[in-house]
Scaffold this motif. Structure first.
Motif, PDB file in Angstrom:
ATOM      1  N   VAL A  96      28.148  45.029  24.138  1.00 61.19           N
ATOM      2  CA  VAL A  96      26.686  45.108  24.249  1.00 61.19           C
ATOM      3  C   VAL A  96      26.304  45.489  25.674  1.00 61.19           C
ATOM      4  CG1 VAL A  96      24.594  43.679  24.366  1.00 61.19           C
ATOM      5  CG2 VAL A  96      26.050  43.580  22.338  1.00 61.19           C
ATOM      6  N   TRP A  97      26.950  44.850  26.640  1.00 56.78           N
ATOM      7  CA  TRP A  97      26.595  45.142  28.036  1.00 56.78           C
ATOM      8  C   TRP A  97      27.240  46.426  28.536  1.00 56.78           C
ATOM      9  CZ3 TRP A  97      22.678  42.921  30.509  1.00 56.78           C
ATOM     10  CH2 TRP A  97      22.108  41.806  29.870  1.00 56.78           C
ATOM     11  N   LYS A  98      28.342  46.805  27.961  1.00 50.42           N
ATOM     12  CA  LYS A  98      28.934  48.114  28.289  1.00 50.42           C
ATOM     13  C   LYS A  98      27.959  49.231  27.959  1.00 50.42           C
ATOM     14  CE  LYS A  98      32.760  51.156  26.903  1.00 50.42           C
ATOM     15  NZ  LYS A  98      33.980  51.262  26.042  1.00 50.42           N
ATOM     16  N   HIS A  99      27.206  49.042  26.873  1.00 47.78           N
ATOM     17  CA  HIS A  99      26.290  50.087  26.414  1.00 47.78           C
ATOM     18  C   HIS A  99      24.834  49.789  26.765  1.00 47.78           C
ATOM     19  CE1 HIS A  99      29.309  52.405  24.204  1.00 47.78           C
ATOM     20  NE2 HIS A  99      29.853  51.242  23.877  1.00 47.78           N
ATOM     21  N   ALA A 100      24.588  48.812  27.647  1.00 47.29           N
ATOM     22  CA  ALA A 100      23.211  48.526  28.076  1.00 47.29           C
ATOM     23  C   ALA A 100      22.639  49.763  28.765  1.00 47.29           C
ATOM     24  CB  ALA A 100      23.196  47.329  29.014  1.00 47.29           C
ATOM     25  N   ALA A 101      21.443  50.186  28.326  1.00 44.36           N
ATOM     26  CA  ALA A 101      20.920  51.460  28.808  1.00 44.36           C
ATOM     27  C   ALA A 101      19.514  51.370  29.388  1.00 44.36           C
ATOM     28  CB  ALA A 101      20.920  52.475  27.660  1.00 44.36           C
ATOM     29  N   VAL A 102      18.896  50.204  29.375  1.00 47.72           N
ATOM     30  CA  VAL A 102      17.521  50.068  29.863  1.00 47.72           C
ATOM     31  C   VAL A 102      17.557  49.714  31.345  1.00 47.72           C
ATOM     32  CG1 VAL A 102      15.330  48.851  29.615  1.00 47.72           C
ATOM     33  CG2 VAL A 102      16.737  49.310  27.583  1.00 47.72           C
ATOM     34  N   ALA A 103      17.084  50.607  32.171  1.00 47.28           N
ATOM     35  CA  ALA A 103      17.111  50.392  33.615  1.00 47.28           C
ATOM     36  C   ALA A 103      15.994  49.435  34.039  1.00 47.28           C
ATOM     37  CB  ALA A 103      16.974  51.713  34.344  1.00 47.28           C
TER      38      ALA A 103
END
Length: 447
Positions: A96-103
């Motif tokens: 989930v955190w590897k793919h976190a995309a919201v800056a």
């Protein structure tokens, strides 16, 4: 997330071979079939024998991952401790955190949806304590900073604030993080204190009726609200957790007021579906465990009977995944009635219960046919399984009642062969018991 975990836990308590066999095989199958983006699960269609959607929707994948961890894998881990199910949870969380995309100014986060982030905030602190890996605290702090320091708290931002499940998770999750930083990052706790208390003060002012029951929806601007919700105790989990570390009297009093109102005002309240009855009983059990009041016992007995009355002869209740929540609450209720005791092997005619008498536990066992097995005592799972520094009320835990400490000695009176001295470890591993048909055995256990 609502059904399978309570198949696992029902098997863990009543049928260990089923747990070790079919339940583990289901986990292996789920992992093999549903893992779509690294270890992140997506919806699998049995009729298509493929994923339900031709292309993955990342927001949906993140949502499903968070929900599966919080409602599915967390309760299993709370009861069993480290296991293949907790390993599955760790893998999902990492990806989930590897793919976190919201800056954000605090680092990337996986979502801006309060439900998703609330789910993650309820899982991350437990993973941090269980594993000791600081990355899980760092991930949680990104979310805490986003909501509390950047003032993204929904009670400040939204015209329509959802306190009921599927929206209210963020409030509980922020409280779980607050308890964690109380012990692990005191300077961060000081930064969070004012905005977190402000959030809960607004919820107390606008989010409950005259009896202390929580509304499902509120409008912070106008003060308008919807009906009360079955998940009222989830909001109070957060309030009571903050009370435990800050000692805020109003937060404890709010919980006490809600519990005191159950008998006089909600003894025959139509909560709705069997699933909604289950959530309301669950809500009460979390807090009755910490604020015992005798009238609540009657309300619990009456309300769970109303929930059980919905079950059909074939075992099905309403025929959807929410049926699993009835198993969850039934287990939770039964563990109160046995004070955490379980028997192995379980058999339908073996009836057992326990009550506290000060520091002692009084136990009754009875079977229709001869039975030989083990009576297993509970341990402080919050410390043994998750290494939590405090047993704060939290969603998808199983409250602890009478627990034994492995380093202490205990006396068991009433056994056919006389008084026995046992260690806490021996009691947790299982005290050997033999029952004669129709003859009650009464034991007293004391430290």
């Amino acid at each position: 997330a609502d059904n399978y975990p309570f198949m696992v836990l029902t098997a863990a308590i009543t049928d260990r071979p089923l747990l070790e066999g079919r339940m583990r095989e289901m986990l292996r199958t789920e992992t093999r079939l549903t893992s779509r983006i690294d270890r992140l699960p997506d919806t699998w269609s049995f009729s298509k024998q493929a994923f339900a959607s031709d292309e993955p929707n990342m927001d949906a994948v993140i949502f499903g991952s968070a929900e599966y961890m919080k409602d599915g894998l967390v309760p299993i881990t709370e009861w069993l401790g480290p296991s293949p199910w907790s390993e599955r949870m760790l893998g999902i969380m990492d990806d989930v955190w590897k793919h976190a995309a919201v800056a954000t100014p605090y680092g990337k986060i996986p979502s801006t949806t309060p439900e998703v982030n609330g789910d993650l905030l309820m899982v991350l602190p437990r993973l941090y304590w269980m594993t000791g890996e600081k990355k899980y605290l760092e991930y949680a702090l990104r979310l805490g900073d986003y909501y509390l320091l950047a003032k993204k708290d929904p009670t400040l931002q939204a015209a329509r604030v959802r306190l009921i499940a599927h929206g209210g998770e963020v409030f509980d999750g922020l409280a779980e993080l607050y308890v964690t930083v109380h012990f692990a990052a005191p300077e961060k706790k000081e930064a969070y204190r004012e905005p977190l208390h402000g959030m809960y003060d607004r919820i107390l002012k606008l989010g409950r009726n005259e009896h202390g029951m929580v509304y499902g929806l509120i409008d912070p601007g106008t003060g308008k609200h919807g009906n009360i919700c079955d998940t009222w105790g989830y909001t109070y989990n957060g309030l009571y957790s903050v009370f435990l570390v800050d000692g805020t009297p109003a937060y404890r009093q709010a919980v006490q007021s809600a519990l005191a109102s159950l008998g006089p005002h909600y003894s025959d309240y139509p909560w709705g579906t069997a699933d909604e009855y289950a959530d309301s009983v669950e809500s009460a059990l979390y807090h009755f465990n910490r604020e015992p009041a005798a009238p609540v016992e009657t309300w619990l007995d009456e309300t769970i009977r109303a929930m059980w009355s919905r079950q059909q002869a074939d075992g099905v209740i309403e025929g959807w995944h929410g049926d699993g929540n009835n198993a969850r609450t039934s287990l939770m209720y039964a563990l109160w009635k046995t004070q955490g005791l379980t028997v192995e092997p379980w058999r339908a005619d073996v009836r057992f219960g326990a009550v506290r008498l000060g520091d002692e536990l009084a136990v009754s066992l009875l079977a229709d046919e001869p039975w030989t097995g083990r009576m297993r005592f509970d341990v402080p799972r919050h410390r043994v399984h998750l290494r939590l520094p405090l047993d704060y009320p939290r969603l998808n835990q199983f409250p602890e009642w009478f627990t034994v400490d492995s380093s202490r000695a205990y006396t068991v009176d009433g056994l056919p062969d006389g008084t026995r001295q046992c260690s806490g470890k021996e009691l947790h591993d299982g005290l050997s018991v033999r029952l004669e048909a129709g003859r009650e055995l009464r034991l007293t256990v004391s430290p």
